[in-house]
Design an enzyme around this catalytic site. Structure first.
Site, PDB file in Angstrom:
ATOM      1  N   CYS A 158       0.809  -1.224   0.000  1.00  0.00           N
ATOM      2  CA  CYS A 158       0.000   0.000   0.000  1.00  0.00           C
ATOM      3  C   CYS A 158       0.840   1.270   0.000  1.00  0.00           C
ATOM      4  O   CYS A 158       0.317   2.356  -0.262  1.00  0.00           O
ATOM      5  CB  CYS A 158      -0.939   0.016   1.199  1.00  0.00           C
ATOM      6  SG  CYS A 158      -2.152  -1.316   1.201  1.00  0.00           S
ATOM      7  N   HIS A 179      -9.432   3.124  -1.681  1.00  0.00           N
ATOM      8  CA  HIS A 179      -7.982   2.935  -1.572  1.00  0.00           C
ATOM      9  C   HIS A 179      -7.478   2.157  -2.782  1.00  0.00           C
ATOM     10  O   HIS A 179      -7.392   0.932  -2.755  1.00  0.00           O
ATOM     11  CB  HIS A 179      -7.708   2.183  -0.265  1.00  0.00           C
ATOM     12  CG  HIS A 179      -6.296   1.792  -0.013  1.00  0.00           C
ATOM     13  ND1 HIS A 179      -5.205   2.396  -0.617  1.00  0.00           N
ATOM     14  CD2 HIS A 179      -5.783   0.832   0.820  1.00  0.00           C
ATOM     15  CE1 HIS A 179      -4.094   1.825  -0.166  1.00  0.00           C
ATOM     16  NE2 HIS A 179      -4.413   0.883   0.688  1.00  0.00           N
ATOM     17  N   CYS A 194       0.317   2.873   6.234  1.00  0.00           N
ATOM     18  CA  CYS A 194       0.729   1.545   6.691  1.00  0.00           C
ATOM     19  C   CYS A 194       0.737   0.623   5.480  1.00  0.00           C
ATOM     20  O   CYS A 194       0.093   0.895   4.466  1.00  0.00           O
ATOM     21  CB  CYS A 194      -0.211   1.013   7.770  1.00  0.00           C
ATOM     22  SG  CYS A 194      -1.969   0.988   7.325  1.00  0.00           S
TER      23      CYS A 194
END
Length: 401
Positions: free
Chosen positions: A91, A357, A387
């Site tokens: 990510c 996301h 994160c």
């Protein structure tokens, strides 16, 4: 050492990451090529000045494989002299692309770079690239690796964040994002997406639910209880025996949405900007990478942010606005708690819980959002952090020029 300046930042709207989503009809290479064309046109850019393109992509398979960075450059008819590659830091990929570009510029070895990310989650589903970390039982058992949703629920259990607390944060994200879109705060950076026939496909984030209520959120079922019961709860509890039972408080409503999207930044030295007539918007001050426990994997932003602050010789009070990716509600609340951040200065325009996301693109997207909000508020300094799988965290500090 050169300074690394951000000259422009753009993003696509985020489409629902399913076959019914608006961007499903747009191939990944088209989505990214649209971004290349848009940033070229916005800046009247002679692309032969660009040294490299760095694109984060978390699932580089199928239509997103075979170096989507260079593939899209060719498809966008950029100069043949522009090189390109893709990277995967889970990510954190989109922000890692930006940070790596800044590092290259600061070294003086390159002068102008396009950096960002892409993820077409409707066409290349999450985890479809496989890998031992996700699917090898021996590896999973040896290191105590669990899905991120289990980690989010474990954080909530350890910190005693109840369901209502997580849902209230999710509602805040929805309300802030809806207000920001209504006020036009995202308009200048968001490029509309058209199909090959020239018809408008999407011009605004599709995942938003501005009419969300706390009552609606409270009725959603736990998203990760079933996979927890399949054995992952037991793996997590072996590492954290202080917990009697994991409370599965995260749902589809207080976790990030699965979406399609892409984002780019134009990053370069002061000299190249002056040479080709570009006006800088911000300067990248410092970066930080760190890693926490792989089971409780969503707490990397705190050490990464502290490392970025230390590198810049700054303290928490020097940061005007903060942005942390809302992968789930609990890690954002934990970050806010650990860093003692005023909630009115964190994710002020909502985040991924409301807007989604798009894994490889998110870091670049939210850095652009932070930069534009600092400019709008006439503020100076901001920190963005995410994160990532395996316990990784990444942070970047920028200063408005």
């Amino acid at each position: 050492m050169n300074e690394a300046y951000i000259y422009d930042a753009i993003k696509t709207p985020r489409g629902k990451g399913k076959k019914s989503g608006a961007l499903y009809q747009i191939k990944p290479i088209e989505l990214l090529a649209n971004c290349f064309k848009a940033i070229q046109e916005r800046n009247n850019l002679d692309t032969s000045y660009v040294n490299d393109a760095i694109i984060g992509c978390v699932t580089p398979v199928g239509e997103q494989g075979a170096n989507i960075a260079k593939s899209a450059l060719l498809f966008a008819d950029w100069s043949q002299h522009v090189s390109g590659f893709q990277l995967n830091r889970f990510c954190a990929s989109g922000l890692e692309a930006v940070n790596l570009a800044a590092t290259k510029i600061r070294s003086g070895w390159e002068n102008l770079i396009i950096a960002g990310g892409l993820e077409s989650m409707s066409r290349a589903s999450i985890e479809s690239d496989g890998g031992a970390l996700l699917f090898d039982p021996d590896v999973i058992t040896h290191i105590g690796y669990v899905p991120q949703g289990i980690s989010a629920d474990l954080i909530a259990t350890l910190e005693e964040y109840d369901r209502d607390t997580l849902d209230k944060y999710a509602l805040q994200s929805q309300m802030r994002a809806a207000a920001a879109w209504e006020a036009g705060y995202f308009d200048s950076a968001t490029i509309p997406i058209y199909n090959s026939a020239g018809m408008l496909v999407l011009e605004k984030d599709e995942h938003l639910r501005p009419n969300t209520t706390l009552e609606q959120l409270s009725k959603l079922p736990p998203a990760f209880a079933r996979i927890g019961d399949s054995g992952f709860d037991a793996i997590a509890l072996r590492k954290y025996p202080v917990v009697e039972k994991i409370k599965h408080h995260h749902t589809a409503g207080n976790s990030s949405g699965i979406v399609d999207g892409a984002a780019l930044m134009l990053i370069g030295s002061k000299e190249v900007g002056e040479k080709i007539g570009l006006k800088p918007k911000a300067k990248i001050i410092s970066i930080g990478n760190a890693c926490s426990d792989s089971t409780l994997m969503l707490q990397g932003p705190t050490p990464a942010s502290r490392r970025a602050l230390k590198s810049a010789g700054m303290e928490k009070k020097d940061i005007d606005l903060w942005e942390m990716n809302e992968a789930f509600a609990s890690p954002v609340l934990k970050f806010q708690q650990d860093m003692d951040i005023d909630p009115e200065l964190l994710n002020v325009n909502g985040g991924a819980i409301a807007m989604g996301h798009p894994l490889g693109a998110t870091g670049c997207m939210i850095l652009g959002t932070l930069m534009n909000e600092l400019i709008r508020r006439n503020k100076s300094t901001g920190l963005v952090t995410l994160c990532a799988g395996g316990g990784m965290g990444i942070s970047t500090i920028i200063e408005i020029v």
